[in-house]
Design an enzyme around this catalytic site. Structure first.
Site, PDB file in Angstrom:
ATOM      1  N   LYS A  52     -11.032  -4.164  -2.919  1.00 44.97           N
ATOM      2  CA  LYS A  52     -12.010  -3.094  -3.103  1.00 44.97           C
ATOM      3  C   LYS A  52     -11.388  -1.905  -3.818  1.00 44.97           C
ATOM      4  O   LYS A  52     -12.048  -1.211  -4.559  1.00 44.97           O
ATOM      5  CB  LYS A  52     -12.506  -2.573  -1.744  1.00 44.97           C
TER       6      LYS A  52
ATOM      7  N   LYS B  61      -4.808 -10.541  -5.298  1.00 43.34           N
ATOM      8  CA  LYS B  61      -6.052 -10.794  -4.547  1.00 43.34           C
ATOM      9  C   LYS B  61      -7.131  -9.783  -4.942  1.00 43.34           C
ATOM     10  O   LYS B  61      -6.812  -8.633  -5.267  1.00 43.34           O
ATOM     11  CB  LYS B  61      -5.801 -10.775  -3.044  1.00 43.34           C
TER      12      LYS B  61
ATOM     13  N   LYS C 193       0.825  -1.217   0.000  1.00 44.18           N
ATOM     14  CA  LYS C 193       0.000   0.000   0.000  1.00 44.18           C
ATOM     15  C   LYS C 193       0.858   1.266   0.000  1.00 44.18           C
ATOM     16  O   LYS C 193       0.498   2.256  -0.623  1.00 44.18           O
ATOM     17  CB  LYS C 193      -0.981  -0.004   1.180  1.00 44.18           C
TER      18      LYS C 193
HETATM   19  N1  AQP Z   1      -9.582 -11.251  -1.997  1.00 48.72           N
HETATM   20  C1  AQP Z   1      -9.948 -11.655  -0.783  1.00 48.72           C
HETATM   21  N2  AQP Z   1     -10.196 -12.963  -0.545  1.00 48.72           N
HETATM   22  C2  AQP Z   1     -10.584 -13.388   0.703  1.00 48.72           C
HETATM   23  N3  AQP Z   1     -10.761 -12.544   1.742  1.00 48.72           N
HETATM   24  C3  AQP Z   1     -10.532 -11.229   1.541  1.00 48.72           C
HETATM   25  N4  AQP Z   1     -10.616 -10.167   2.344  1.00 48.72           N
HETATM   26  C4  AQP Z   1     -10.257  -9.057   1.657  1.00 48.72           C
HETATM   27  N5  AQP Z   1      -9.966  -9.375   0.391  1.00 48.72           N
HETATM   28  C5  AQP Z   1     -10.122 -10.724   0.283  1.00 48.72           C
HETATM   29  C6  AQP Z   1     -11.026 -10.220   3.743  1.00 48.72           C
HETATM   30  O1  AQP Z   1     -12.140  -9.339   3.898  1.00 48.72           O
HETATM   31  C7  AQP Z   1     -12.106  -8.801   5.215  1.00 48.72           C
HETATM   32  C8  AQP Z   1     -12.315  -7.321   5.155  1.00 48.72           C
HETATM   33  O2  AQP Z   1     -11.242  -6.732   4.436  1.00 48.72           O
HETATM   34  P1  AQP Z   1     -10.862  -5.208   4.666  1.00 48.72           P
HETATM   35  O3  AQP Z   1     -11.935  -4.335   4.194  1.00 48.72           O
HETATM   36  O4  AQP Z   1     -10.532  -5.018   6.077  1.00 48.72           O
HETATM   37  O5  AQP Z   1      -9.558  -4.876   3.906  1.00 48.72           O
HETATM   38  P2  AQP Z   1      -8.633  -5.608   2.938  1.00 48.72           P
HETATM   39  O6  AQP Z   1      -8.221  -6.932   3.453  1.00 48.72           O
HETATM   40  O7  AQP Z   1      -7.511  -4.680   2.620  1.00 48.72           O
HETATM   41  O8  AQP Z   1      -9.631  -5.797   1.733  1.00 48.72           O
HETATM   42  P3  AQP Z   1      -9.712  -5.098   0.356  1.00 48.72           P
HETATM   43  O9  AQP Z   1     -10.986  -5.545  -0.262  1.00 48.72           O
HETATM   44  O10 AQP Z   1      -8.493  -5.354  -0.444  1.00 48.72           O
HETATM   45  O11 AQP Z   1      -9.853  -3.563   0.685  1.00 48.72           O
HETATM   46  P4  AQP Z   1      -8.908  -2.345   0.328  1.00 48.72           P
HETATM   47  O12 AQP Z   1      -8.754  -2.357  -1.146  1.00 48.72           O
HETATM   48  O13 AQP Z   1      -9.673  -1.157   0.813  1.00 48.72           O
HETATM   49  O14 AQP Z   1      -7.618  -2.532   1.039  1.00 48.72           O
HETATM   50  C9  AQP Z   1     -10.770  -9.206   5.836  1.00 48.72           C
HETATM   51  O15 AQP Z   1     -10.972 -10.269   6.740  1.00 48.72           O
HETATM   52  C10 AQP Z   1      -9.957  -9.669   4.662  1.00 48.72           C
HETATM   53  O16 AQP Z   1      -9.035 -10.681   5.011  1.00 48.72           O
END
Ligand code: AQP
Length: 328
Positions: free
Chosen positions: A195, A192, A111
């Site tokens: 969002k 992965k 990030k």
């Molecule tokens: N691709 C994924 N596969 C399985 N689990 C996932 N999680 C996130 N992406 C995947 C799980 O979703 C929960 C919430 O995630 P988060 O919002 O706290 O942040 P993150 O892990 O950083 O998810 P994103 O979607 O990638 O968000 P951004 O882009 O904002 O950083 C967690 O339990 C995570 O493991």
């Protein structure tokens, strides 16, 4: 009763990776524990968020968590910034955390590489996450695999605090789903699903209408084979099979028998229909919940009232352990 805690950031639109990796498990295991699920808005602002949009996303995400089955009569659904003890404990834990531990985090490296200037909050992110969990002495933390490293760090921080100041925190265990712990991007199956990724074909949002879900899945990256071959398939095909299996609950042996030799076009159609079938009732519930004026705010308010005493008690214990000032 043991406690379960987990959080999700109100950034972007929640997708099927969030659902299969974490949220589905939250709903499934909630009655086995005293459950606390948190919209972690303080984590979201480690990267700039447009204020009006963030405020709106918090409520929408709460509505979605209710729609996927979080039961507010049993589980506490809360917003992180409504409970000041999250930030308070994070500071105390920051003071026992070596910077080197934080600099090694792969999510920080990924990030921060995408930022022009790196906010200190991005480095501290896993300490705040440790505070979220330790504040409630949670025994179980259901997350996707991308959070495993942060959970390990939370245990290291708890261990270091306990060794410096005496046994204070419960060691939290990581709880991963058996299928879907890491859902990959549809357009880039080596990354992965996320969002914050910008590609329109990258993620299936939990609110995508059926025709959009079908379009995204039909365009998903596969490989140069014409049909499913379990011995040679690439990450894209593997990802589609994972999505199918996680949504339908099919066994490995049945997935193998059913999809072996199937042409990619037919595989994608079946995956898309499985996703549409699972998301349609969630989308209907979401609409009903959001149409009920004041309902989401009431749930969040009640959740915060229910668990604030636990948070306040932990902070009191930690302050005493560290020799900080507490009212006698
Ligand atoms: N691709 C994924 N596969 C399985 N689990 C996932 N999680 C996130 N992406 C995947 C799980 O979703 C929960 C919430 O995630 P988060 O919002 O706290 O942040 P993150 O892990 O950083 O998810 P994103 O979607 O990638 O968000 P951004 O882009 O904002 O950083 C967690 O339990 C995570 O493991």
């Amino acid at each position: 009763m043991k406690r379960v805690f987990s959080g999700i950031q109100p950034t972007g639109s929640p997708h099927i990776g969030n659902y299969l990796g974490a949220l589905k498990n939250w709903a499934k295991i909630q009655y086995d524990y005293e459950s606390i699920y948190c919209i972690v808005d303080l984590h979201a602002v480690t990267i700039y968020q447009e204020p009006k949009e963030l405020r709106q996303k918090i409520e929408e995400l709460a509505g979605m968590l209710l729609a996927i089955g979080i039961d507010p009569t049993h589980s506490s659904l809360v917003v992180q910034s409504a409970i000041p003890q999250h930030a308070e404990l994070a500071w105390m834990l920051t003071c026992v955390t070596p910077v080197g531990w934080l600099e090694r985090m792969t999510q920080y490296k990924a990030k921060s590489a995408a930022q022009e200037t790196i906010g200190d909050g991005l480095l501290q992110y896993p300490v705040l996450m440790a505070a979220d969990i330790l504040l409630y002495n949670a025994a179980i933390v259901p997350v996707g695999d991308d959070q495993s490293q942060h959970l390990e760090l939370a245990r290291d921080i708890a261990g270091r605090f306990n060794s410096l100041y005496g046994e204070t925190f419960v060691m939290p265990a990581t709880h991963l789903p058996s299928v879907g712990a890491r859902v990959m991007g549809l357009d880039e199956p080596d990354k992965k699903m996320s969002k914050s990724a910008t590609g329109s074909g990258h993620a299936v949002s939990l609110l995508d209408p059926p025709e959009v879900i079908r379009k995204k899945i039909m365009r998903a990256t596969t490989d140069s084979n014409p049909a499913v071959d379990f011995e040679t398939m690439g990450a894209g095909v593997q990802n589609l099979l994972t999505i199918y299996q996680a949504f339908t609950g099919a066994l490995d042996v049945d997935v193998r028998a059913h999809f072996s030799g199937m042409r990619y076009g037919d595989l994608k159609k079946q995956v898309a229909e499985a996703v549409v079938a699972a998301l349609s009732p969630i989308q209907e519930r979401y609409k009903q919940i959001m149409d009920e004026t004041g309902y989401v705010a009431k749930v969040l308010d009640e959740g915060a009232k229910r668990i604030t005493p636990i948070a306040a008690e932990t902070v009191e214990v930690v302050k005493k352990a560290m020799g900080l000032y507490t009212a006698s």
